[in-house]
Design a protein around this motif. Structure first.
Motif, PDB file in Angstrom:
ATOM      1  N   GLY A  92      80.508  44.175  36.922  1.00 42.22           N
ATOM      2  CA  GLY A  92      81.629  43.400  37.451  1.00 42.22           C
ATOM      3  C   GLY A  92      82.848  44.265  37.698  1.00 42.22           C
ATOM      4  O   GLY A  92      83.568  44.083  38.688  1.00 42.22           O
ATOM      5  N   PHE A  93      83.076  45.232  36.809  1.00 38.58           N
ATOM      6  CA  PHE A  93      84.196  46.156  37.000  1.00 38.58           C
ATOM      7  C   PHE A  93      83.988  46.992  38.261  1.00 38.58           C
ATOM      8  O   PHE A  93      84.916  47.208  39.052  1.00 38.58           O
ATOM      9  CB  PHE A  93      84.323  47.065  35.770  1.00 38.58           C
ATOM     10  CG  PHE A  93      85.402  48.095  35.887  1.00 38.58           C
ATOM     11  CD1 PHE A  93      86.740  47.755  35.794  1.00 38.58           C
ATOM     12  CD2 PHE A  93      85.078  49.440  36.102  1.00 38.58           C
ATOM     13  CE1 PHE A  93      87.734  48.707  35.899  1.00 38.58           C
ATOM     14  CE2 PHE A  93      86.060  50.396  36.211  1.00 38.58           C
ATOM     15  CZ  PHE A  93      87.402  50.035  36.115  1.00 38.58           C
ATOM     16  N   GLY A  94      82.746  47.437  38.485  1.00 38.07           N
ATOM     17  CA  GLY A  94      82.456  48.209  39.697  1.00 38.07           C
ATOM     18  C   GLY A  94      82.658  47.382  40.950  1.00 38.07           C
ATOM     19  O   GLY A  94      83.167  47.879  41.963  1.00 38.07           O
ATOM     20  N   ARG A  95      82.279  46.097  40.902  1.00 39.14           N
ATOM     21  CA  ARG A  95      82.498  45.232  42.066  1.00 39.14           C
ATOM     22  C   ARG A  95      83.993  45.070  42.336  1.00 39.14           C
ATOM     23  O   ARG A  95      84.433  45.073  43.484  1.00 39.14           O
ATOM     24  CB  ARG A  95      81.839  43.875  41.814  1.00 39.14           C
ATOM     25  CG  ARG A  95      82.142  42.805  42.871  1.00 39.14           C
ATOM     26  CD  ARG A  95      81.651  43.186  44.263  1.00 39.14           C
ATOM     27  NE  ARG A  95      80.227  43.392  44.324  1.00 39.14           N
ATOM     28  CZ  ARG A  95      79.326  42.412  44.458  1.00 39.14           C
ATOM     29  NH1 ARG A  95      79.721  41.150  44.542  1.00 39.14           N
ATOM     30  NH2 ARG A  95      78.041  42.704  44.513  1.00 39.14           N
ATOM     31  N   ASP A  96      84.798  44.925  41.275  1.00 39.37           N
ATOM     32  CA  ASP A  96      86.243  44.781  41.458  1.00 39.37           C
ATOM     33  C   ASP A  96      86.838  46.021  42.124  1.00 39.37           C
ATOM     34  O   ASP A  96      87.742  45.913  42.955  1.00 39.37           O
ATOM     35  CB  ASP A  96      86.930  44.540  40.118  1.00 39.37           C
ATOM     36  CG  ASP A  96      86.797  43.088  39.664  1.00 39.37           C
ATOM     37  OD1 ASP A  96      86.254  42.283  40.438  1.00 39.37           O
ATOM     38  OD2 ASP A  96      87.245  42.770  38.551  1.00 39.37           O
ATOM     39  N   LEU A  97      86.308  47.207  41.774  1.00 42.48           N
ATOM     40  CA  LEU A  97      86.787  48.427  42.444  1.00 42.48           C
ATOM     41  C   LEU A  97      86.455  48.366  43.931  1.00 42.48           C
ATOM     42  O   LEU A  97      87.273  48.747  44.783  1.00 42.48           O
ATOM     43  CB  LEU A  97      86.149  49.659  41.806  1.00 42.48           C
ATOM     44  CG  LEU A  97      86.625  50.037  40.399  1.00 42.48           C
ATOM     45  CD1 LEU A  97      85.847  51.252  39.892  1.00 42.48           C
ATOM     46  CD2 LEU A  97      88.126  50.341  40.410  1.00 42.48           C
ATOM     47  N   GLY A  98      85.257  47.885  44.254  1.00 37.49           N
ATOM     48  CA  GLY A  98      84.874  47.755  45.658  1.00 37.49           C
ATOM     49  C   GLY A  98      85.750  46.751  46.390  1.00 37.49           C
ATOM     50  O   GLY A  98      86.130  46.975  47.548  1.00 37.49           O
ATOM     51  N   ILE A  99      86.094  45.626  45.744  1.00 36.48           N
ATOM     52  CA  ILE A  99      86.979  44.630  46.360  1.00 36.48           C
ATOM     53  C   ILE A  99      88.351  45.243  46.631  1.00 36.48           C
ATOM     54  O   ILE A  99      88.948  45.026  47.691  1.00 36.48           O
ATOM     55  CB  ILE A  99      87.097  43.392  45.448  1.00 36.48           C
ATOM     56  CG1 ILE A  99      85.762  42.654  45.401  1.00 36.48           C
ATOM     57  CG2 ILE A  99      88.208  42.461  45.919  1.00 36.48           C
ATOM     58  CD1 ILE A  99      85.717  41.515  44.399  1.00 36.48           C
ATOM     59  N   THR A 100      88.837  46.036  45.669  1.00 34.59           N
ATOM     60  CA  THR A 100      90.137  46.684  45.850  1.00 34.59           C
ATOM     61  C   THR A 100      90.103  47.639  47.042  1.00 34.59           C
ATOM     62  O   THR A 100      91.025  47.658  47.864  1.00 34.59           O
ATOM     63  CB  THR A 100      90.533  47.447  44.570  1.00 34.59           C
ATOM     64  OG1 THR A 100      90.664  46.507  43.497  1.00 34.59           O
ATOM     65  CG2 THR A 100      91.833  48.205  44.754  1.00 34.59           C
ATOM     66  N   MET A 101      89.036  48.410  47.175  1.00 32.43           N
ATOM     67  CA  MET A 101      88.928  49.355  48.288  1.00 32.43           C
ATOM     68  C   MET A 101      88.849  48.618  49.626  1.00 32.43           C
ATOM     69  O   MET A 101      89.448  49.047  50.621  1.00 32.43           O
ATOM     70  CB  MET A 101      87.708  50.250  48.101  1.00 32.43           C
ATOM     71  CG  MET A 101      87.793  51.176  46.900  1.00 32.43           C
ATOM     72  SD  MET A 101      86.284  52.153  46.655  1.00 32.43           S
ATOM     73  CE  MET A 101      86.274  53.120  48.157  1.00 32.43           C
ATOM     74  N   LEU A 102      88.145  47.489  49.660  1.00 34.30           N
ATOM     75  CA  LEU A 102      88.013  46.734  50.907  1.00 34.30           C
ATOM     76  C   LEU A 102      89.287  45.987  51.264  1.00 34.30           C
ATOM     77  O   LEU A 102      89.504  45.643  52.427  1.00 34.30           O
ATOM     78  CB  LEU A 102      86.854  45.738  50.789  1.00 34.30           C
ATOM     79  CG  LEU A 102      85.453  46.338  50.745  1.00 34.30           C
ATOM     80  CD1 LEU A 102      84.426  45.265  50.423  1.00 34.30           C
ATOM     81  CD2 LEU A 102      85.112  46.996  52.085  1.00 34.30           C
TER      82      LEU A 102
END
Length: 281
Positions: A92-102
């Motif tokens: 979930g933390f990795g997905r949040d990083l991806g959301i931030t980048m997008l």
């Protein structure tokens, strides 16, 4: 209805797949995915995820802790069901990083409205996929009090070298998501209406001949000219269709979209989801 039962009703049996290569081939993954979708038809949404286009199955959450973000997030947050619990963890933390980048600019995953959903919450299913080491559901909500919808991803991991059988997949998913039984209220026999009471017979005299007719009812007098105006008709979110009909009367037109219904009146339209008002336009 447990998810396992729903899959059984859809015709999923162990005989649907041959034992040879079942856990290895891409065909087996695709076949299991299609069986899941057949048993739990998907809901389709608008491109911006702001509303439902075609209503599919509704599932009921059986565990607490499902994180959901508002649908303006570029991706749904990632949840994992493991050892009987839903959590976000490192994935979930990795997905949040991806959301931030997008998101671009200075926006981060924390800037999107979010809600944590608990046992009993009803959710739409907008996506099901069978991947090399998990079965993934994308879940979607009705609007909240602020007219915001939320979505989230829930993964059910398995050993990538051992694709679960349909029965095992149903059992695993059913621990966290179940499909409620259909509403059989419409099919329940209703008691017969009592026979109408016949009007009283016309009066007769002693000889049995028609007598004087009874006095016609006196109409109620009109309200005084200075009487206060009747209050405006008001409806509110969450009211049932029966409540709205009692206030506005019968609609001119009804568009039935499954779980969603739109009733048209001369000066407005009322949107119901699961039998309750969710929007008035």
């Amino acid at each position: 209805m447990p998810f396992r039962k729903c899959l059984w009703l859809a015709g999923i049996t162990l005989a649907a797949f041959s034992a040879a290569g079942f856990g290895q081939s891409n065909d087996a993954h695709a076949a299991l995915q299609q069986k899941l979708i057949d048993s739990c038809p998907l809901t389709t949404t608008t491109a911006d995820r702001g509303d439902i286009v075609t209503a599919g199955s509704v599932v009921v959450l059986q565990k607490d802790g499902l994180m959901m973000y508002a649908t303006n997030s570029p991706q749904p947050p990632l949840n994992t069901f493991r050892n009987g619990k839903i959590s976000q963890g490192m994935s979930g933390f990795g997905r949040d990083l991806g959301i931030t980048m997008l998101s671009g600019g200075k926006a981060t995953a924390n800037d999107y409205p979010k809600q944590t959903y608990v046992t009993g919450q009803k959710l739409w299913v907008t996506g099901i996929s069978v991947n090399k080491d998990n079965i993934s559901f994308v879940l979607y909500t009705d609007p909240d009090a602020n007219n915001l919808r939320y979505y989230g991803q829930l993964n059910f991991p398995f050993n990538k070298n051992n694709l679960p059988t349909p029965d095992d997949a149903a059992k695993l998913i059913g621990e966290a998501l179940t499909i409620p039984p259909p509403d059989n209220a419409a099919a329940t026999p209703q008691p017969a209406s009592p026979a109408p009471i016949p009007p009283p017979a016309a009066p007769t005299d002693a000889a049995g001949q028609p007598g004087a007719s009874t006095m016609a009812p006196i109409a109620a007098p009109p309200p005084p000219s200075d009487a206060p105006a009747a209050p405006p008709k008001t409806i509110a979110l969450g009211q049932t269709k029966d409540q709205v009909t009692a206030i506005l009367g019968q609609p001119q037109k009804v568009v039935n979209l499954g779980a969603k219904e739109i009733d048209y009146y001369p000066d407005m339209k009322v949107v119901y989801t699961h039998g309750k008002v969710t929007d008035v336009q």
